[in-house]
Write a protein that holds these residues in place. Structure first.
Motif, PDB file in Angstrom:
ATOM      1  N   GLN A   6       1.498   6.557  -7.032  1.00  0.00           N
ATOM      2  CA  GLN A   6       0.438   7.526  -7.302  1.00  0.00           C
ATOM      3  C   GLN A   6       0.975   8.944  -7.216  1.00  0.00           C
ATOM      4  O   GLN A   6       0.732   9.760  -8.096  1.00  0.00           O
ATOM      5  CB  GLN A   6      -0.717   7.359  -6.312  1.00  0.00           C
ATOM      6  N   ALA A   7       1.705   9.234  -6.178  1.00  0.00           N
ATOM      7  CA  ALA A   7       2.243  10.586  -5.981  1.00  0.00           C
ATOM      8  C   ALA A   7       3.247  10.942  -7.076  1.00  0.00           C
ATOM      9  O   ALA A   7       3.228  12.058  -7.610  1.00  0.00           O
ATOM     10  CB  ALA A   7       2.894  10.692  -4.604  1.00  0.00           C
ATOM     11  N   ARG A   8       4.105  10.013  -7.434  1.00  0.00           N
ATOM     12  CA  ARG A   8       5.129  10.259  -8.448  1.00  0.00           C
ATOM     13  C   ARG A   8       4.479  10.603  -9.793  1.00  0.00           C
ATOM     14  O   ARG A   8       4.836  11.580 -10.440  1.00  0.00           O
ATOM     15  CB  ARG A   8       6.016   9.032  -8.592  1.00  0.00           C
ATOM     16  N   TYR A   9       3.510   9.807 -10.196  1.00  0.00           N
ATOM     17  CA  TYR A   9       2.899  10.026 -11.506  1.00  0.00           C
ATOM     18  C   TYR A   9       1.882  11.166 -11.490  1.00  0.00           C
ATOM     19  O   TYR A   9       1.700  11.846 -12.490  1.00  0.00           O
ATOM     20  CB  TYR A   9       2.315   8.726 -12.046  1.00  0.00           C
ATOM     21  N   SER A  55       0.831  -1.210   0.000  1.00  0.00           N
ATOM     22  CA  SER A  55       0.000   0.000   0.000  1.00  0.00           C
ATOM     23  C   SER A  55       0.867   1.263   0.000  1.00  0.00           C
ATOM     24  O   SER A  55       0.548   2.249  -0.650  1.00  0.00           O
ATOM     25  CB  SER A  55      -0.958   0.009   1.189  1.00  0.00           C
ATOM     26  N   TYR A  56       1.998   1.238   0.721  1.00  0.00           N
ATOM     27  CA  TYR A  56       2.894   2.387   0.735  1.00  0.00           C
ATOM     28  C   TYR A  56       3.499   2.603  -0.647  1.00  0.00           C
ATOM     29  O   TYR A  56       3.562   3.717  -1.153  1.00  0.00           O
ATOM     30  CB  TYR A  56       4.001   2.192   1.773  1.00  0.00           C
ATOM     31  N   ALA A  94       4.673  -4.644  -9.003  1.00  0.00           N
ATOM     32  CA  ALA A  94       3.614  -3.698  -8.615  1.00  0.00           C
ATOM     33  C   ALA A  94       3.811  -2.351  -9.312  1.00  0.00           C
ATOM     34  O   ALA A  94       2.846  -1.735  -9.764  1.00  0.00           O
ATOM     35  CB  ALA A  94       3.598  -3.515  -7.096  1.00  0.00           C
ATOM     36  N   HIS A  95       5.051  -1.901  -9.404  1.00  0.00           N
ATOM     37  CA  HIS A  95       5.330  -0.636 -10.074  1.00  0.00           C
ATOM     38  C   HIS A  95       5.006  -0.740 -11.560  1.00  0.00           C
ATOM     39  O   HIS A  95       4.348   0.132 -12.131  1.00  0.00           O
ATOM     40  CB  HIS A  95       6.786  -0.234  -9.872  1.00  0.00           C
ATOM     41  N   ALA A 141      11.849   0.321 -20.098  1.00  0.00           N
ATOM     42  CA  ALA A 141      12.153  -0.529 -18.947  1.00  0.00           C
ATOM     43  C   ALA A 141      11.060  -1.575 -18.728  1.00  0.00           C
ATOM     44  O   ALA A 141      11.358  -2.732 -18.417  1.00  0.00           O
ATOM     45  CB  ALA A 141      12.334   0.330 -17.695  1.00  0.00           C
ATOM     46  N   VAL A 142       9.811  -1.200 -18.916  1.00  0.00           N
ATOM     47  CA  VAL A 142       8.717  -2.162 -18.785  1.00  0.00           C
ATOM     48  C   VAL A 142       8.847  -3.240 -19.854  1.00  0.00           C
ATOM     49  O   VAL A 142       8.721  -4.438 -19.574  1.00  0.00           O
ATOM     50  CB  VAL A 142       7.337  -1.460 -18.885  1.00  0.00           C
ATOM     51  N   MET A 143       9.113  -2.829 -21.087  1.00  0.00           N
ATOM     52  CA  MET A 143       9.222  -3.795 -22.181  1.00  0.00           C
ATOM     53  C   MET A 143      10.391  -4.759 -21.967  1.00  0.00           C
ATOM     54  O   MET A 143      10.343  -5.906 -22.400  1.00  0.00           O
ATOM     55  CB  MET A 143       9.333  -3.086 -23.533  1.00  0.00           C
TER      56      MET A 143
END
Length: 182
Positions: A12-15, A5-6, A52-53, A42-44
């Motif tokens: 959420q805050a970053r984006y 949750s943290y 989670a990220h 990086a995701v690809m």
């Protein structure tokens, strides 16, 4: 280890901060777009960090950020080619995600092909279209001669098609088609 949750709130805050920066009129988007493209890459490549990220980025943050870019009427057309280049980077991950039914990416694709979005309504029209190269084969869409249309949208449709996006959609439909084959 931090609780999930943290971490979720941190994402959420970053984006949300990034989205806010893109919404402000006086902000130039170039640095933000480079950062986002590196995250997409990086995701690809499976190296964004924890699952989670990556999930949050693809399913929530990326659709919100694309929406922000599409819904803003940019004060300078100098930003538009670079923004559209970012949209094409996004389309590349959309094509890769089609076989996996990633809802956030389907939503992104829907938004990127919506001709009613302000980005397409205000940028890349016939009088501005001289900056666009002749389409590369194969061509899936062309600018209509007598209609007010965005060359950026046409570029994106063609780019998506050349990446195999339409074939990926057809393959996905065929995979779920319950009808017997003859």
């Amino acid at each position: 280890a931090l609780p999930i949750s943290y971490l979720y709130e941190d994402y959420q805050a970053r984006y949300a901060s990034l989205r806010y920066s893109l919404e402000r009129d006086h902000e130039e988007p170039f640095v933000y777009l480079e950062d986002l493209e590196s995250r997409i890459q990086a995701v690809m490549e499976g190296r964004l960090g924890d699952a989670a990220h990556a999930e949050y980025f693809i399913s929530t943050a990326l659709p919100q950020l694309v929406k922000t870019l599409l819904e803003k009427k940019w004060t300078g057309d100098i930003y538009c080619p670079r923004i559209n280049q970012f949209f094409q980077c996004v389309l590349a991950i959309v094509v890769r995600g089609i076989p996996h039914d990633i809802v956030g990416l389907v939503e992104v694709m829907r938004k990127l092909f919506d001709e009613e979005k302000p980005f397409y309504l205000h940028h890349g029209h016939h009088q501005q279209a001289t900056q666009f190269d002749e389409p590369v084969e194969p061509v899936f869409s062309v600018l209509p001669a007598s209609q007010w249309a965005s060359a950026y949208l046409v570029e994106n449709v063609n780019f998506f098609g050349r990446l195999g996006g339409f074939n990926a959609i057809l393959d996905r439909i065929r995979k779920n088609d319950p009808r017997p084959r003859l």
